[in-house]
Every structure is written in structure tokens, then in C-alpha cells.
Scaffold this active site. Structure first.
Site, PDB file in Angstrom:
ATOM      1  CD  GLU A   1     -22.195  57.309  -2.260  1.00 26.88           C
ATOM      2  OE1 GLU A   1     -21.766  56.159  -2.095  1.00 26.88           O
ATOM      3  OE2 GLU A   1     -23.272  58.010  -2.257  1.00 26.88           O
TER       4      GLU A   1
ATOM      5  CG  ASN B   1     -21.182  63.823  -4.976  1.00 23.58           C
ATOM      6  OD1 ASN B   1     -21.625  65.046  -4.937  1.00 23.58           O
ATOM      7  ND2 ASN B   1     -21.759  62.646  -5.439  1.00 23.58           N
TER       8      ASN B   1
ATOM      9  CG  HIS C   1     -29.553  61.026  -1.648  1.00 21.96           C
ATOM     10  ND1 HIS C   1     -30.426  61.476  -3.042  1.00 21.96           N
ATOM     11  CD2 HIS C   1     -28.431  60.981  -2.207  1.00 21.96           C
ATOM     12  CE1 HIS C   1     -29.592  61.155  -3.926  1.00 21.96           C
ATOM     13  NE2 HIS C   1     -28.403  60.960  -3.563  1.00 21.96           N
TER      14      HIS C   1
ATOM     15  CD  GLU D   1     -25.782  61.787  -5.907  1.00 21.95           C
ATOM     16  OE1 GLU D   1     -26.456  60.854  -5.395  1.00 21.95           O
ATOM     17  OE2 GLU D   1     -24.462  61.613  -6.427  1.00 21.95           O
TER      18      GLU D   1
ATOM     19  CG  ASP E   1     -33.397  62.043  -3.790  1.00 18.09           C
ATOM     20  OD1 ASP E   1     -32.958  62.350  -2.605  1.00 18.09           O
ATOM     21  OD2 ASP E   1     -33.260  61.040  -4.343  1.00 18.09           O
TER      22      ASP E   1
HETATM   23  C1  XIL Z   1     -27.969  55.608  -7.991  1.00 20.92           C
HETATM   24  C2  XIL Z   1     -28.810  55.518  -8.941  1.00 20.92           C
HETATM   25  O1  XIL Z   1     -29.873  56.575  -8.904  1.00 20.92           O
HETATM   26  C3  XIL Z   1     -29.532  54.240  -9.267  1.00 20.92           C
HETATM   27  O2  XIL Z   1     -30.093  54.059 -10.527  1.00 20.92           O
HETATM   28  C4  XIL Z   1     -28.498  52.985  -9.072  1.00 20.92           C
HETATM   29  O3  XIL Z   1     -29.083  51.911  -8.998  1.00 20.92           O
HETATM   30  C5  XIL Z   1     -27.532  53.129  -7.894  1.00 20.92           C
HETATM   31  O4  XIL Z   1     -27.097  54.561  -7.974  1.00 20.92           O
HETATM   32  N1  XIL Z   1     -25.288  58.196  -4.657  1.00 20.92           N
HETATM   33  C6  XIL Z   1     -24.740  58.492  -5.721  1.00 20.92           C
HETATM   34  C7  XIL Z   1     -25.606  58.036  -6.843  1.00 20.92           C
HETATM   35  O5  XIL Z   1     -23.698  59.188  -5.603  1.00 20.92           O
HETATM   36  O6  XIL Z   1     -24.706  57.642  -8.194  1.00 20.92           O
HETATM   37  C8  XIL Z   1     -26.402  56.983  -6.614  1.00 20.92           C
HETATM   38  O7  XIL Z   1     -27.184  56.859  -7.778  1.00 20.92           O
HETATM   39  C9  XIL Z   1     -27.392  57.438  -5.321  1.00 20.92           C
HETATM   40  C10 XIL Z   1     -26.470  57.540  -4.168  1.00 20.92           C
END
Ligand code: XIL
Length: 298
Positions: free
Chosen positions: A127, A169, A206, A235, A237
Site C-alpha cells: 500500500e 501488494n 477488497h 485479499e 472479499d
Molecule cells: C487487516 C486485518 O484483516 C485486520 O485484522 C487488521 O485489524 C487490519 O489489517 N490490507 C492489507 C491487510 O494489506 O493487511 C489488512 O488486514 C486489510 C487491508
């Protein structure tokens, strides 16, 4: 095939999940996770605040719990993450300039040494780009150490563990028309041209109403792959877990030979960091319609 992992393996891909160490005592959780997935990303346990709580003092207890569970159950592990503006230990948040730059290098070396030869791919940098229309870097203490911090992180990582794939990422880089996507694309292109070691790009994926899935995701995956990197959905969802959207994302990965695999960000809705969005493939012990859509697409 009757599980996500086995179905993905039919085309040489993996199907993964984020795993939280704190849930490994829940046998309903581990039963689903062990049965369905063959790649594991520690949800929080390998982040900087977890692995280096005090400067120079590493703690791998939670990371190892997730790692050992994965490997003992025949799964591979994605390492997440080494250099990020968030989830830094307090001492790191206080640093700036050359001392922060050195702390980043030391952190990468310390964590990657512990897991040397054991990690399929590391999210070396997470990020680092800004949302919105700039296409530029996100402001952070790391960014303020100098624009070259990302390539320094990748060069350090390559030396620390030459066996791991090294990934960049990020989120909101799935839509090809977005400035953030173009910013990351241009960075990867520049790295490949100049020989900065980078092997893969992770698309967090996401998806929600503010950053919805768009069918040009496949174009994005194809264009990044054409730069000579692997692409991974890291990741996933989807707010509301539309079966159609889950199938579309799956088909986008399958359409791109260098798309290695898909990871969902948790097992059941109740495990999700956005549980109110019910964005995952399982609810309680049950497979949701989105599960069948993904399995049929694989
Ligand atoms: C999130 C986790 O799912 C949570 O449990 C934590 O509180 C915050 O981080 N991008 C990412 C992940 O790269 O590491 C994040 O994970 C979600 C967004």
C-alpha cells in the site's frame, strides 16, 4: 474437484485464505480452512508490529503459529508484510530519515532470515500508492525517507531470501482506468526496465460499493503480467458476496496464465475484518452460493 484448493490445482494454481493465529483453536474454523485452502497468509502475525515489537528484538511466536499450522497441513505460505505505513510498532512510527531507512532494511533482513527458504512469496511493500487521481505515492514516514525506499526494500529482500517471490501488494489497483493502477503499473515497468528485483504484484481485491469490481480487472491482470511479473489476487472479499462477481474474479485469474492463485481475506463471514459486509465464501459451517460459483468456475 470438491474443494477450492484441489480445483485451483487442476490449472496449477492455488486457492488461499488469510489465517488468524487466534482462531486456530476453533475446530469449526480449522476444519474448513484445512479442507478447502492450500495457501495461507497470516492476517496480522507477520506484520512489523507483530514481528519487531522493540527495535532489534524480533518475535515470531504468532507468525510461527500460523506458519507451522499451514506447513503441518501441507499448505504454502505467503508472507505479509515487510514495509508498510500501517501496523508499524510504536518505535518505528517515531523514526524518520536515515534511521527509519536503516530500521526498514534491518526489519526486512531480520524477518526474512527467520523464514528464509520457507515462504512462497513475500508482500515486500504494501500500500505505497495514494488513492484518488494523483497516481502518485502515498505520504508516509517511509515515503519521506526518499522516493527510492521501495526499490531499496526489494533489493534488500532479494538478498535476504533469493528463493521467495517478491511482490508489491495494494488495493484499488484492480480497475485499469484508475490513476492508482497506472501509478503502480508505471513503477513496475520502471523496476523491470532498470533491473530492480520484483516478481509479482498482489491485487488485494477488497471490492465494495466504493471500489466495485469492474470487468476491466482482466485487462489489468493481463497488462501487469505482460511486464514480466506474476499476478496474484491476495485479499479477496466482496461486499455481499455476489456469486456472479466471485465467478467473474475467478475467471479473470484463470484467463491470465501468470495469475498464480487467489486468496480470500478470511474463511467465514464472522472471521472477516469487514464482517458486516458478509463478504466471504462461508457462513458458520456452511458454504455460501458464492462458494459454489467459485468452485464451478475453477
Ligand atoms: C487487516 C486485518 O484483516 C485486520 O485484522 C487488521 O485489524 C487490519 O489489517 N490490507 C492489507 C491487510 O494489506 O493487511 C489488512 O488486514 C486489510 C487491508
Amino acid at each position: 474437484a470438491s474443494t477450492l484448493g484441489a480445483a485451483a490445482a487442476q490449472s496449477g494454481r492455488y486457492f488461499g485464505t488469510a489465517i488468524a493465529a487466534g482462531r486456530l483453536g476453533d475446530s469449526n474454523y480449522t476444519t474448513i480452512a484445512n479442507r478447502e485452502f492450500n495457501m495461507v497468509t497470516p492476517e496480522n502475525e507477520m506484520k512489523p508490529d507483530a514481528t519487531e515489537p522493540n527495535r532489534g528484538q524480533f518475535n515470531f511466536s504468532s507468525g510461527d503459529r500460523v506458519y507451522n499450522w499451514a506447513v503441518q497441513n501441507g499448505k504454502r505460505v505467503r508472507g505479509h508484510t515487510l514495509a508498510w505505513y500501517a501496523q508499524q510498532p510504536g518505535w518505528m512510527q517515531q523514526l524518520s530519515g536515515s534511521s527509519l531507512r536503516q530500521a526498514m532494511i534491518d526489519h526486512i533482513n531480520g524477518v526474512m532470515a527467520h523464514y528464509k527458504g520457507k515462504i512462497y512469496a513475500w508482500d515486500v511493500v504494501n500500500e505505497a500508492f495514494a488513492d484518488g487521481n494523483s497516481g502518485g505515492r502515498r505520504d508516509s514516514n517511509l515515503q519521506r525517507t526518499g522516493n527510492d525506499w521501495i526499490e531499496v526494500a526489494f533489493r534488500t529482500a532479494r538478498n535476504a531470501d533469493p528463493a521467495a517471490k517478491l511482490c508489491y501488494n495494494d488495493y484499488n489497483i484492480e480497475n485499469w482506468t484508475w490513476a492508482k493502477t497506472q501509478g503502480v503499473y508505471n513503477m513496475v515497468k520502471d523496476f523491470k526496465q532498470r533491473g530492480v528485483p520484483i516478481d509479482c504484484v498482489g491485487f488485494q481485491s477488497h471490492f465494495n460499493s466504493g471500489s466495485p469490481y469492474n470487468s476491466n480487472f482482466r485487462t489489468t491482470l493481463q497488462n501487469f503480467a505482460a511486464l514480466g511479473v506474476d499476478v496474484q489476487i491476495t485479499e479477496l472479499d466482496i461486499q455481499g458476496a455476489s456469486p456472479t462477481t466471485y465467478a467473474a474474479v475467478t475467471n479473470d485469474c484463470l484467463a491470465v496464465p501468470r495469475c498464480n492463485g487467489i486468496t480470500t481475506w478470511g474463511v467465514r463471514d464472522q472471521d472477516s475484518w469487514r464482517s458486516g459486509d458478509t463478504p466471504l465464501l462461508f457462513s458458520g459451517n456452511n458454504k455460501k452460493p458464492a462458494y459454489d460459483a467459485v468452485l464451478n468456475a475453477l
